[in-house]
Design an enzyme around this catalytic site. Sequence first.
Site, PDB file in Angstrom:
ATOM      1  N   ARG A 161      -3.398  34.982  61.913  1.00 55.77           N
ATOM      2  CA  ARG A 161      -3.920  35.529  60.658  1.00 55.77           C
ATOM      3  C   ARG A 161      -3.509  36.980  60.560  1.00 55.77           C
ATOM      4  O   ARG A 161      -3.703  37.735  61.523  1.00 55.77           O
ATOM      5  CB  ARG A 161      -5.450  35.454  60.640  1.00 55.77           C
ATOM      6  CG  ARG A 161      -6.032  34.069  60.730  1.00 55.77           C
ATOM      7  CD  ARG A 161      -7.491  34.128  61.170  1.00 55.77           C
ATOM      8  NE  ARG A 161      -7.623  34.736  62.492  1.00 55.77           N
ATOM      9  CZ  ARG A 161      -8.761  35.164  63.026  1.00 55.77           C
ATOM     10  NH1 ARG A 161      -9.884  35.088  62.336  1.00 55.77           N
ATOM     11  NH2 ARG A 161      -8.790  35.690  64.235  1.00 55.77           N
ATOM     12  N   GLU A 162      -2.936  37.373  59.425  1.00 60.45           N
ATOM     13  CA  GLU A 162      -2.641  38.795  59.233  1.00 60.45           C
ATOM     14  C   GLU A 162      -3.961  39.558  59.333  1.00 60.45           C
ATOM     15  O   GLU A 162      -4.995  39.093  58.888  1.00 60.45           O
ATOM     16  CB  GLU A 162      -1.971  39.025  57.872  1.00 60.45           C
ATOM     17  CG  GLU A 162      -0.531  38.528  57.877  1.00 60.45           C
ATOM     18  CD  GLU A 162       0.125  38.526  56.501  1.00 60.45           C
ATOM     19  OE1 GLU A 162      -0.304  39.277  55.620  1.00 60.45           O
ATOM     20  OE2 GLU A 162       1.079  37.749  56.326  1.00 60.45           O
ATOM     21  N   LYS A 214       0.405  22.255  60.970  1.00 58.99           N
ATOM     22  CA  LYS A 214       0.274  23.538  60.277  1.00 58.99           C
ATOM     23  C   LYS A 214      -0.157  23.355  58.820  1.00 58.99           C
ATOM     24  O   LYS A 214      -1.106  23.983  58.355  1.00 58.99           O
ATOM     25  CB  LYS A 214       1.618  24.292  60.345  1.00 58.99           C
ATOM     26  CG  LYS A 214       1.655  25.568  59.561  1.00 58.99           C
ATOM     27  CD  LYS A 214       0.717  26.617  60.098  1.00 58.99           C
ATOM     28  CE  LYS A 214       0.589  27.779  59.148  1.00 58.99           C
ATOM     29  NZ  LYS A 214      -0.398  28.755  59.573  1.00 58.99           N
ATOM     30  N   GLN A 261     -17.028  31.147  51.625  1.00 64.61           N
ATOM     31  CA  GLN A 261     -17.410  32.346  50.897  1.00 64.61           C
ATOM     32  C   GLN A 261     -16.901  32.223  49.454  1.00 64.61           C
ATOM     33  O   GLN A 261     -15.696  32.169  49.230  1.00 64.61           O
ATOM     34  CB  GLN A 261     -16.735  33.550  51.587  1.00 64.61           C
ATOM     35  CG  GLN A 261     -17.103  34.897  51.053  1.00 64.61           C
ATOM     36  CD  GLN A 261     -18.518  35.284  51.416  1.00 64.61           C
ATOM     37  OE1 GLN A 261     -19.091  34.752  52.373  1.00 64.61           O
ATOM     38  NE2 GLN A 261     -19.088  36.178  50.655  1.00 64.61           N
ATOM     39  N   GLY A 267      -5.012  33.628  48.433  1.00 69.33           N
ATOM     40  CA  GLY A 267      -3.671  34.017  47.988  1.00 69.33           C
ATOM     41  C   GLY A 267      -2.841  34.245  49.229  1.00 69.33           C
ATOM     42  O   GLY A 267      -3.091  33.641  50.276  1.00 69.33           O
ATOM     43  N   CYS A 270       0.973  32.392  52.573  1.00 65.70           N
ATOM     44  CA  CYS A 270       0.888  31.094  53.262  1.00 65.70           C
ATOM     45  C   CYS A 270       0.135  30.027  52.473  1.00 65.70           C
ATOM     46  O   CYS A 270       0.746  29.074  51.994  1.00 65.70           O
ATOM     47  CB  CYS A 270       0.258  31.277  54.643  1.00 65.70           C
ATOM     48  SG  CYS A 270       1.362  32.114  55.790  1.00 65.70           S
ATOM     49  N   LYS A 273       1.467  28.636  48.841  1.00 62.49           N
ATOM     50  CA  LYS A 273       2.781  27.958  48.876  1.00 62.49           C
ATOM     51  C   LYS A 273       2.758  26.777  49.846  1.00 62.49           C
ATOM     52  O   LYS A 273       3.447  25.777  49.625  1.00 62.49           O
ATOM     53  CB  LYS A 273       3.906  28.944  49.202  1.00 62.49           C
ATOM     54  CG  LYS A 273       3.826  29.676  50.537  1.00 62.49           C
ATOM     55  CD  LYS A 273       4.898  29.248  51.516  1.00 62.49           C
ATOM     56  CE  LYS A 273       4.851  30.076  52.785  1.00 62.49           C
ATOM     57  NZ  LYS A 273       5.358  29.407  53.962  1.00 62.49           N
TER      58      LYS A 273
HETATM   59  N1  LIG Z   1       2.516  35.787  57.745  1.00 66.06           N
HETATM   60  C1  LIG Z   1       1.667  34.972  58.339  1.00 66.06           C
HETATM   61  O1  LIG Z   1       0.487  35.261  58.489  1.00 66.06           O
HETATM   62  C2  LIG Z   1       2.137  33.629  58.845  1.00 66.06           C
HETATM   63  C3  LIG Z   1       1.261  32.864  59.648  1.00 66.06           C
HETATM   64  C4  LIG Z   1       1.684  31.631  60.107  1.00 66.06           C
HETATM   65  C5  LIG Z   1       2.923  31.132  59.745  1.00 66.06           C
HETATM   66  N2  LIG Z   1       3.733  31.871  58.932  1.00 66.06           N
HETATM   67  C6  LIG Z   1       5.039  31.330  58.579  1.00 66.06           C
HETATM   68  O2  LIG Z   1       6.009  32.088  59.275  1.00 66.06           O
HETATM   69  C7  LIG Z   1       7.206  32.198  58.518  1.00 66.06           C
HETATM   70  C8  LIG Z   1       7.571  33.657  58.341  1.00 66.06           C
HETATM   71  O3  LIG Z   1       6.556  34.269  57.560  1.00 66.06           O
HETATM   72  P1  LIG Z   1       6.436  35.856  57.448  1.00 66.06           P
HETATM   73  O4  LIG Z   1       5.136  36.099  56.765  1.00 66.06           O
HETATM   74  O5  LIG Z   1       6.677  36.481  58.775  1.00 66.06           O
HETATM   75  O6  LIG Z   1       7.650  36.172  56.453  1.00 66.06           O
HETATM   76  P2  LIG Z   1       8.403  37.571  56.204  1.00 66.06           P
HETATM   77  O7  LIG Z   1       9.030  37.449  54.879  1.00 66.06           O
HETATM   78  O8  LIG Z   1       7.472  38.698  56.517  1.00 66.06           O
HETATM   79  O9  LIG Z   1       9.541  37.596  57.334  1.00 66.06           O
HETATM   80  C9  LIG Z   1      10.686  36.808  57.310  1.00 66.06           C
HETATM   81  C10 LIG Z   1      11.818  37.598  58.006  1.00 66.06           C
HETATM   82  O10 LIG Z   1      12.941  36.726  58.169  1.00 66.06           O
HETATM   83  C11 LIG Z   1      14.106  37.512  57.965  1.00 66.06           C
HETATM   84  N3  LIG Z   1      15.240  36.623  57.693  1.00 66.06           N
HETATM   85  C12 LIG Z   1      15.543  35.921  56.568  1.00 66.06           C
HETATM   86  N4  LIG Z   1      16.658  35.227  56.750  1.00 66.06           N
HETATM   87  C13 LIG Z   1      17.086  35.449  58.010  1.00 66.06           C
HETATM   88  C14 LIG Z   1      18.178  34.991  58.793  1.00 66.06           C
HETATM   89  N5  LIG Z   1      19.053  34.117  58.296  1.00 66.06           N
HETATM   90  N6  LIG Z   1      18.298  35.438  60.056  1.00 66.06           N
HETATM   91  C15 LIG Z   1      17.395  36.313  60.571  1.00 66.06           C
HETATM   92  N7  LIG Z   1      16.351  36.775  59.880  1.00 66.06           N
HETATM   93  C16 LIG Z   1      16.191  36.354  58.630  1.00 66.06           C
HETATM   94  C17 LIG Z   1      13.730  38.410  56.803  1.00 66.06           C
HETATM   95  O11 LIG Z   1      14.605  39.522  56.705  1.00 66.06           O
HETATM   96  C18 LIG Z   1      12.306  38.799  57.195  1.00 66.06           C
HETATM   97  O12 LIG Z   1      12.272  39.956  58.001  1.00 66.06           O
HETATM   98  C19 LIG Z   1       6.930  31.430  57.227  1.00 66.06           C
HETATM   99  O13 LIG Z   1       7.376  30.116  57.372  1.00 66.06           O
HETATM  100  C20 LIG Z   1       5.427  31.460  57.129  1.00 66.06           C
HETATM  101  O14 LIG Z   1       4.924  30.404  56.341  1.00 66.06           O
HETATM  102  C21 LIG Z   1       3.376  33.120  58.502  1.00 66.06           C
END
Ligand SMILES: NC(=O)c1ccc[n+]([C@@H]2O[C@H](COP(=O)([O-])OP(=O)(O)OC[C@H]3O[C@@H](n4cnc5c(N)ncnc54)[C@H](O)[C@@H]3O)[C@@H](O)[C@H]2O)c1
Length: 452
Positions: A161-162, A214, A261, A267, A270, A273
């Site tokens: 979780r962020e 997931k 809550q 929003g 994650c 979408k």
């Molecule tokens: N943010 C969250 O809390 C969270 C939690 C669980 C799962 N996820 C999943 O994790 C994944 C990433 O999410 P995020 O929030 O970190 O996204 P983000 O957009 O913050 O990061 C994605 C990164 O990938 C890089 N990227 C894109 N194409 C690339 C390539 N070809 N080679 C190397 N790097 C590349 C981008 O430059 C970017 O830095 C998603 O599938 C998301 O659903 C995110």
Amino acid sequence: MDTAAPPRLTVIGTGYLGATHAVCMASLGFEVLGVDVDADKIAKLASGQVPFFEPGLPELLAKTLESGRLRFTTSYAEAAEFGDVHFICVGTPQMPGSDACDISYVDAAVGALAPHLTRRALVVGKSTVPVGTAARLTHTVRELAPAGEEVELAWNPEFLREGYAVDDTLRPDRLVFGVASEWARERLTAAFRPVIDAGTPVVVTDLATAELVKVAANSFLATKISYINAMAEVCEATGADVSDLAAALAHDDRIGGRFLQPGLGFGGGCLPKDIRAFAHRAEEIGVGQAVSFLREVDAINRRRRSRTVDLVRELLGGRLDGKRIACLGAAFKPNSDDIRDAPALDVARTMHGLGAYVRVYDPAALDNARRAYPELRYGSSALDVARDADVVVLLTEWAEFRQIDPEAMAKVTAHRRIVDGRHALDPEVWRAAGWEYRALGRSWPDDRRGGH
Ligand SMILES: NC(=O)c1ccc[n+]([C@@H]2O[C@H](COP(=O)([O-])OP(=O)(O)OC[C@H]3O[C@@H](n4cnc5c(N)ncnc54)[C@H](O)[C@@H]3O)[C@@H](O)[C@H]2O)c1
């Protein structure tokens, strides 16, 4: 490769998920190489700057860089040469104009890495993807990699979780390993050895189940939030109070109070979408009916945003144009600067579009919000944006907003009117200070108990 030695790890995609994963794995003692196509991001991380807001991460980045165990690059050749286990952490956003997941970044990352894989290696997907992606990528990797069948694919979905990302990565509730062989299970176990030794439960399963865990988890959480918000709609129509209702439900252990809550809804990058992509994928494979309720979950969630605007309008006597509105919050949730699909900014932009003079403050997300929505106005504190406001609207439940003194705020606003979009404030305290307080799904005292 010496399988007794800890594997060397690469983390491909260093956004919210990947940067956190890379830093945390290095802090656990692994040699880690972070890879991204965004050279600016890589330069920032290499110089000790975290390009987003995440409590605890900057300190841990500094420590791990200093240890020499963590490095960053934009070179896939270097990554392939260095790594034994490659974590794919790139984005999987919603496809423009469709509910489908845009898997092109995952394809591009795997497509760029595989041709450099000349020895036995494990490629591990962490990104959230439609079920079936891992099976397809297994073939791609083997076709493209000079090492061929020596390269395996596994899936290890991420639940962080962020706002709590460091703790969630170091001490997750569980690890899920989707694997196609005993060797892949052994490699993943070695890659998470310190986390497993600390007592984290591990579920070992096939690739498809790991992918589904997931989206199933996020669907459940989204459904719980929309469930209580659906109850809020019923409360609004009947004069009942959703806060009391939620409190009563939460006492039931089978239901529990978390994610129950009521308010402006979910929003972020994650939940919205992920549930849309899941419904879309289920339809593609002929089981759309099984998760068609997710469309309703999404619709309930979207209605909360328009209903919040309605509540502000009602409180202002039916008109928004020309009114001065202070918006507290821009991030999709507190302790994050992430504004992807942020309900707060959706509401702020709608009110701006209806002619209101909207000013927004957020403790961490102002830069992101300014870049994305330059048409809105921004301020430097809650009291700053509240100056001369006709109404204050709380949209993200940051701790500092909960601590606002109603008297201090009343000194700067034009009127004592507040809409609490997150049920974050104590209505009694605000009403006692002379404020008209409104929250979704809550009745006002005069309507409810004949005043008190
Ligand atoms: N943010 C969250 O809390 C969270 C939690 C669980 C799962 N996820 C999943 O994790 C994944 C990433 O999410 P995020 O929030 O970190 O996204 P983000 O957009 O913050 O990061 C994605 C990164 O990938 C890089 N990227 C894109 N194409 C690339 C390539 N070809 N080679 C190397 N790097 C590349 C981008 O430059 C970017 O830095 C998603 O599938 C998301 O659903 C995110």
